[in-house]
Motif scaffolding. Structure first.
Motif, PDB file in Angstrom:
ATOM      1  N   TYR A 115       0.829  -1.203   0.000  1.00 28.98           N
ATOM      2  CA  TYR A 115       0.000   0.000   0.000  1.00 28.98           C
ATOM      3  C   TYR A 115       0.869   1.261   0.000  1.00 28.98           C
ATOM      4  CZ  TYR A 115      -3.820  -3.161   1.219  1.00 28.98           C
ATOM      5  OH  TYR A 115      -4.733  -4.172   1.212  1.00 28.98           O
ATOM      6  N   PRO A 116       1.108   1.787  -1.184  1.00 25.59           N
ATOM      7  CA  PRO A 116       1.831   3.064  -1.238  1.00 25.59           C
ATOM      8  C   PRO A 116       0.955   4.161  -0.629  1.00 25.59           C
ATOM      9  CG  PRO A 116       1.714   1.992  -3.396  1.00 25.59           C
ATOM     10  CD  PRO A 116       0.738   1.306  -2.508  1.00 25.59           C
ATOM     11  N   TYR A 117       1.596   5.069   0.046  1.00 19.89           N
ATOM     12  CA  TYR A 117       0.840   6.177   0.622  1.00 19.89           C
ATOM     13  C   TYR A 117       1.623   7.475   0.464  1.00 19.89           C
ATOM     14  CZ  TYR A 117       3.870   5.333   4.695  1.00 19.89           C
ATOM     15  OH  TYR A 117       4.946   5.153   5.511  1.00 19.89           O
ATOM     16  N   HIS A 118       0.961   8.566   0.757  1.00 27.03           N
ATOM     17  CA  HIS A 118       1.580   9.881   0.612  1.00 27.03           C
ATOM     18  C   HIS A 118       1.048  10.804   1.687  1.00 27.03           C
ATOM     19  CE1 HIS A 118      -2.287  10.155  -1.475  1.00 27.03           C
ATOM     20  NE2 HIS A 118      -2.250  11.449  -1.186  1.00 27.03           N
ATOM     21  N   CYS A 119       1.544  12.018   1.654  1.00 31.60           N
ATOM     22  CA  CYS A 119       1.047  13.061   2.550  1.00 31.60           C
ATOM     23  C   CYS A 119       0.255  14.043   1.708  1.00 31.60           C
ATOM     24  CB  CYS A 119       2.229  13.754   3.241  1.00 31.60           C
ATOM     25  SG  CYS A 119       1.740  15.220   4.170  1.00 31.60           S
ATOM     26  N   THR A 120      -0.969  14.282   2.106  1.00 34.66           N
ATOM     27  CA  THR A 120      -1.807  15.174   1.303  1.00 34.66           C
ATOM     28  C   THR A 120      -1.286  16.613   1.339  1.00 34.66           C
ATOM     29  OG1 THR A 120      -3.289  15.487   3.172  1.00 34.66           O
ATOM     30  CG2 THR A 120      -3.878  13.783   1.579  1.00 34.66           C
ATOM     31  N   PHE A 121      -0.583  16.975   2.393  1.00 39.02           N
ATOM     32  CA  PHE A 121      -0.037  18.338   2.488  1.00 39.02           C
ATOM     33  C   PHE A 121       1.230  18.501   1.663  1.00 39.02           C
ATOM     34  CE2 PHE A 121      -1.819  17.988   7.024  1.00 39.02           C
ATOM     35  CZ  PHE A 121      -3.092  18.323   6.578  1.00 39.02           C
ATOM     36  N   HIS A 122       1.972  17.436   1.547  1.00 40.15           N
ATOM     37  CA  HIS A 122       3.260  17.486   0.851  1.00 40.15           C
ATOM     38  C   HIS A 122       3.313  16.325  -0.142  1.00 40.15           C
ATOM     39  CE1 HIS A 122       3.728  18.938   5.084  1.00 40.15           C
ATOM     40  NE2 HIS A 122       4.126  20.010   4.439  1.00 40.15           N
ATOM     41  N   PRO A 123       2.846  16.564  -1.360  1.00 36.37           N
ATOM     42  CA  PRO A 123       2.740  15.487  -2.355  1.00 36.37           C
ATOM     43  C   PRO A 123       4.068  14.809  -2.672  1.00 36.37           C
ATOM     44  CG  PRO A 123       1.530  17.439  -3.045  1.00 36.37           C
ATOM     45  CD  PRO A 123       2.332  17.846  -1.850  1.00 36.37           C
ATOM     46  N   GLY A 124       5.163  15.433  -2.294  1.00 38.95           N
ATOM     47  CA  GLY A 124       6.457  14.816  -2.551  1.00 38.95           C
ATOM     48  C   GLY A 124       6.806  13.726  -1.569  1.00 38.95           C
ATOM     49  N   MET A 125       6.005  13.596  -0.521  1.00 45.17           N
ATOM     50  CA  MET A 125       6.287  12.588   0.505  1.00 45.17           C
ATOM     51  C   MET A 125       5.598  11.279   0.143  1.00 45.17           C
ATOM     52  SD  MET A 125       5.852  14.794   4.010  1.00 45.17           S
ATOM     53  CE  MET A 125       6.047  13.362   5.059  1.00 45.17           C
ATOM     54  N   HIS A 126       6.392  10.228   0.088  1.00 44.38           N
ATOM     55  CA  HIS A 126       5.820   8.925  -0.251  1.00 44.38           C
ATOM     56  C   HIS A 126       6.388   7.843   0.651  1.00 44.38           C
ATOM     57  CE1 HIS A 126       3.775  10.239  -3.916  1.00 44.38           C
ATOM     58  NE2 HIS A 126       4.823  10.991  -4.143  1.00 44.38           N
ATOM     59  N   GLY A 127       5.547   6.889   0.950  1.00 45.81           N
ATOM     60  CA  GLY A 127       5.969   5.742   1.745  1.00 45.81           C
ATOM     61  C   GLY A 127       5.216   4.512   1.290  1.00 45.81           C
ATOM     62  N   VAL A 128       5.576   3.373   1.859  1.00 42.69           N
ATOM     63  CA  VAL A 128       4.901   2.131   1.503  1.00 42.69           C
ATOM     64  C   VAL A 128       4.610   1.338   2.777  1.00 42.69           C
ATOM     65  CG1 VAL A 128       5.046  -0.044   0.230  1.00 42.69           C
ATOM     66  CG2 VAL A 128       6.082   2.018  -0.723  1.00 42.69           C
ATOM     67  N   LEU A 129       3.363   0.905   2.863  1.00 47.37           N
ATOM     68  CA  LEU A 129       2.968   0.007   3.943  1.00 47.37           C
ATOM     69  C   LEU A 129       2.740  -1.372   3.325  1.00 47.37           C
ATOM     70  CD1 LEU A 129       2.073  -0.360   6.953  1.00 47.37           C
ATOM     71  CD2 LEU A 129      -0.262  -0.007   6.129  1.00 47.37           C
ATOM     72  N   ILE A 130       3.429  -2.363   3.863  1.00 49.72           N
ATOM     73  CA  ILE A 130       3.284  -3.717   3.336  1.00 49.72           C
ATOM     74  C   ILE A 130       2.509  -4.543   4.339  1.00 49.72           C
ATOM     75  CG2 ILE A 130       4.503  -5.806   2.608  1.00 49.72           C
ATOM     76  CD1 ILE A 130       6.874  -3.782   1.916  1.00 49.72           C
ATOM     77  N   VAL A 131       1.447  -5.146   3.877  1.00 53.42           N
ATOM     78  CA  VAL A 131       0.619  -6.000   4.729  1.00 53.42           C
ATOM     79  C   VAL A 131       0.799  -7.422   4.265  1.00 53.42           C
ATOM     80  CG1 VAL A 131      -1.718  -6.551   5.465  1.00 53.42           C
ATOM     81  CG2 VAL A 131      -1.061  -4.167   5.138  1.00 53.42           C
TER      82      VAL A 131
END
Ligand SMILES: [Cu+2]
Length: 132
Positions: A115-131
């Motif tokens: 599950y890739p995710y981001h920050c709505t305030f800072h679109p340049g921020m990205h992370g990944v949650l692996i389930v």
């Protein structure tokens, strides 16, 4: 006299045994490998944890986090600015966390996947949650 001799030789043996034991057990680093009592009822052999923490720092989410389905994911925000942890697709999660050491939690999806995710305030921020 004779008894004294016997006693002293006995001491020698004891000392030898003692030092031997010390040499073997001495110099032992403090490897307190406490068994992680992961008595989670999940039958999955993977090391996915029931809880996880995303630490946001310097406008970055850090390395991908792997958790078990439905795990509780904590967020700690070390930045002064507020951030969100928002799934790129769908509505799996969308959690805002205040700055200045703010914390929040959300529940990980129950469906295994990445599950890739981001920050709505800072679109340049990205992370990944692996389930899994
Ligand atoms: Cu942000």
């Amino acid at each position: 006299m004779k008894a004294g001799r016997k006693l002293s030789s006995l001491w020698v043996v004891l000392i030898l045994v003692g030092t031997g034991g010390c040499a073997g057990g001495g110099g032992m680093p403090a490897t307190t490998s406490a068994p992680a009592s992961g008595s989670s009822s999940g039958a999955s052999p993977t090391a996915a944890t029931a809880t996880g923490t995303i630490t946001i720092k310097d406008f970055a989410f850090g390395d991908p986090l792997t958790v078990a389905p439905g795990a509780t994911v904590a967020i700690t925000n070390m930045d002064t600015a507020a951030h969100t942890v928002t799934a790129d697709e769908g509505t799996a999660f969308d959690t805002e966390v205040k700055g200045g050491g703010g914390t929040a939690t959300f529940t990980a999806p129950t469906k295994p996947g990445s599950y890739p995710y981001h920050c709505t305030f800072h679109p340049g921020m990205h992370g990944v949650l692996i389930v899994k």
